[in-house]
Design an enzyme around this catalytic site. Structure first.
Site, short mmCIF file in Angstrom:
data_model
loop_
_atom_site.label_atom_id
_atom_site.label_comp_id
_atom_site.label_asym_id
_atom_site.label_seq_id
_atom_site.Cartn_x
_atom_site.Cartn_y
_atom_site.Cartn_z
N HIS A 69 -1.22 -9.94 3.01
CA HIS A 69 -1.31 -8.90 2.39
C HIS A 69 0.17 -8.23 2.43
O HIS A 69 0.37 -7.35 1.30
CB HIS A 69 -2.32 -8.17 3.09
CG HIS A 69 -2.46 -6.54 2.57
ND1 HIS A 69 -2.14 -5.65 3.24
CD2 HIS A 69 -3.14 -6.21 1.34
CE1 HIS A 69 -2.44 -4.30 2.48
NE2 HIS A 69 -3.01 -4.72 1.65
N GLU A 72 1.99 -9.37 -0.50
CA GLU A 72 1.66 -8.86 -1.64
C GLU A 72 2.25 -7.65 -2.13
O GLU A 72 2.64 -7.17 -3.07
CB GLU A 72 -0.18 -8.60 -1.71
CG GLU A 72 -0.67 -8.02 -2.95
CD GLU A 72 -1.93 -7.30 -2.42
OE1 GLU A 72 -1.93 -5.95 -3.03
OE2 GLU A 72 -2.70 -7.73 -1.97
N HIS A 73 2.23 -6.82 -1.22
CA HIS A 73 2.90 -5.20 -1.24
C HIS A 73 4.48 -5.59 -1.36
O HIS A 73 5.16 -4.99 -2.60
CB HIS A 73 3.03 -4.59 -0.18
CG HIS A 73 1.59 -3.80 0.10
ND1 HIS A 73 1.48 -2.51 -0.15
CD2 HIS A 73 0.29 -4.37 0.04
CE1 HIS A 73 0.25 -2.09 0.07
NE2 HIS A 73 -0.58 -3.26 0.11
N GLU A 149 -2.51 2.39 5.15
CA GLU A 149 -3.64 1.55 4.69
C GLU A 149 -4.65 1.49 5.72
O GLU A 149 -5.97 1.45 5.54
CB GLU A 149 -3.14 0.49 3.64
CG GLU A 149 -4.23 -0.05 2.76
CD GLU A 149 -3.89 -1.20 2.00
OE1 GLU A 149 -4.62 -1.86 1.60
OE2 GLU A 149 -2.72 -1.49 1.56
#
Length: 449
Positions: A69, A72-73, A149
């Site tokens: 993840h 992904e950022h 997040e």
């Protein structure tokens, strides 16, 4: 997996099959191993490009949870051709939009844009597949973003915390136990070197599927794919995804999460359940229908009628299943009791309802209605080119074939009562389950709700 036949040929596999709404589906494979799927839909001059990497949270190195993840950022941080954080702005300036998402089995990036802009977004996506540039500042900034997040979506949400804890209890040996967002103490240590090592190994044409859906011509897509993706070097770090598997579960696992922020206590249960298998989707189709029968409708489902209307012990009930995964997934049930009914009491009523269902089976008329509704829902969902692209990309990323994906609605329509009951008896076993209670802390002298 699609594209493994005839490796080394410029276009190892080419075939055309009818999609759910009669859109032609063309597939081919580039020399460097990139699988390409083209889905034609000429109703509007719009195209969706999706690139699916066959790597996700279940493939992360031990001790590096959240790296899938995190990357992904970081993929939006730029290359030599595209300035840092400019990718989405360029797409938006052309009238399009883009996004990305990570799961346990895959990571995907997509753009939705006018068809005549496909060349541009394909060039940009191919560029960042192998040419990402990261600075220490980029990594530090984005690491703080993912930590925030997690704080907002997980740590501040008791329901998310319960599901995270239950998943860790469900999978004692398989990496599906790892949260996609990552464990905080490991996220805090993710470095630039971690990200680049992961990126260089897994973000490569021979570990990806390109799906292009919309107002496109397969020959044109093939030309553009050769132009932009064709020159990219494959990775020599791609190996079959052989993961640790679960040992037999011998007893139910239970946990209680107490949190002052809980407004509505509830019972949540998950059972290990088989996934959709290439060439054999019968059990997964039956479980999909079973989930709808038990808890798919708030008015007519088995759980709703028994718990909400007949016995009036619950205000909400649901059941769910999604078998699109590489290894065993879960079949889930949730029940929210009415005020004044304890979690213990509503769970007992839930078990009574499930036992009755296992003895008597579904109402034939309800089964026929549900089977038709489920299949219709699958077909209607494919009326969107984005949904079509998602369906193919997701399925191919977990090892299904084009024929499996195209045949899913037929598998649903073929489900019989015997299939449903066989699947129910196999899955709805308390020894194979994790049961969680989400509740508020009891006040002194007060019984737990």
């Amino acid at each position: 997996m699609l594209g493994r036949l005839g490796a080394g040929l410029a276009f190892a596999l080419t075939l055309t099959l009818p999609a759910a709404a009669d859109e032609p589906v063309t597939t081919f494979t580039l020399d460097n191993g990139l699988n390409v799927v083209v889905i034609e839909d000429h109703r509007a001059p719009v195209v969706v490009q999706m690139i699916w990497y066959r790597v996700g949270a279940a493939d992360e190195p031990p001790g590096h949870s959240g790296i899938a993840h995190f990357l992904e950022h970081l993929m939006f941080k730029g290359t030599e051709k595209v300035a840092p954080n400019a990718f989405s702005g360029i797409v938006e300036a052309q009238g399009g939009d883009d996004n990305a998402f990570t799961s346990w089995d895959y990571t995907a990036y997509f753009q939705r844009i006018a068809a005549d802009r496909l060349d541009l977004v394909m060039e940009m996506e191919a560029d960042r597949m192998r040419n990402l540039r990261l600075t220490e500042e980029d990594v530090a900034t984005e690491r703080q973003v993912i930590l925030e997040e997690r704080a907002q979506r997980t740590d501040s949400d008791p329901s998310a915390l319960l599901m995270e804890q239950m998943r860790a209890a469900q999978y004692m040996n398989h990496p599906y136990s790892i949260p996609v967002i990552g464990w905080r103490h490991e996220m805090e240590k993710l470095s630039r070197e971690d990200a680049l090592e992961y990126y260089r190994r897994f973000y490569a044409p021979n570990n990806a599927t390109l799906v292009v859906a919309g107002d496109v011509d397969p020959a044109t897509v093939k030309t553009l794919a050769e132009k932009h993706y064709g020159p990219l070097e494959p990775s020599d770090g791609i190996v079959p995804r052989v993961r640790p598997q679960e040992p037999p579960q011998l007893a139910e696992r239970r946990l209680v999460l107490e949190d002052e922020r809980v407004s509505e206590p509830y019972v949540f249960r998950t059972y290990l359940a088989p996934e959709r298998d290439p060439g054999d989707q019968k059990t997964a189709a039956a479980l999909t229908v079973l989930a709808e029968l038990l808890g798919g409708n708030g008015q007519t489902s088995v759980l709703a009628r028994a718990l909400q209307f007949d016995r009036k012990v619950a205000v909400y009930s649901s059941a769910f299943y999604d078998g699109t995964s590489i290894d065993d997934g879960t079949f889930g049930i949730a029940v929210v009791p009415v005020q004044g009914v304890s979690l213990d009491a509503v769970e007992a009523e839930l078990d009574r309802t499930l036992d009755d269902f296992l003895k008597t089976g579904p109402d034939p008329a309800a089964l026929e209605r549900i089977r038709t509704q489920v299949r219709a829902g699958e077909i209607y969902a494919r009326d969107s080119v984005e949904n079509l692209a998602n369906s193919f990309g997701k399925g191919l990323s977990v090892g299904l074939t084009v024929a499996d994906i195209e045949g899913w609605d037929e598998a649903l329509s073929a489900v019989t009562e015997a299939d449903v009951m066989e699947a129910a008896r196999m899955v709805l076993n308390r020894k194979n389950a994790v049961t969680g209670w989400l509740t508020r802390p009891a006040a002194e002298g007060e019984a737990r709700q």
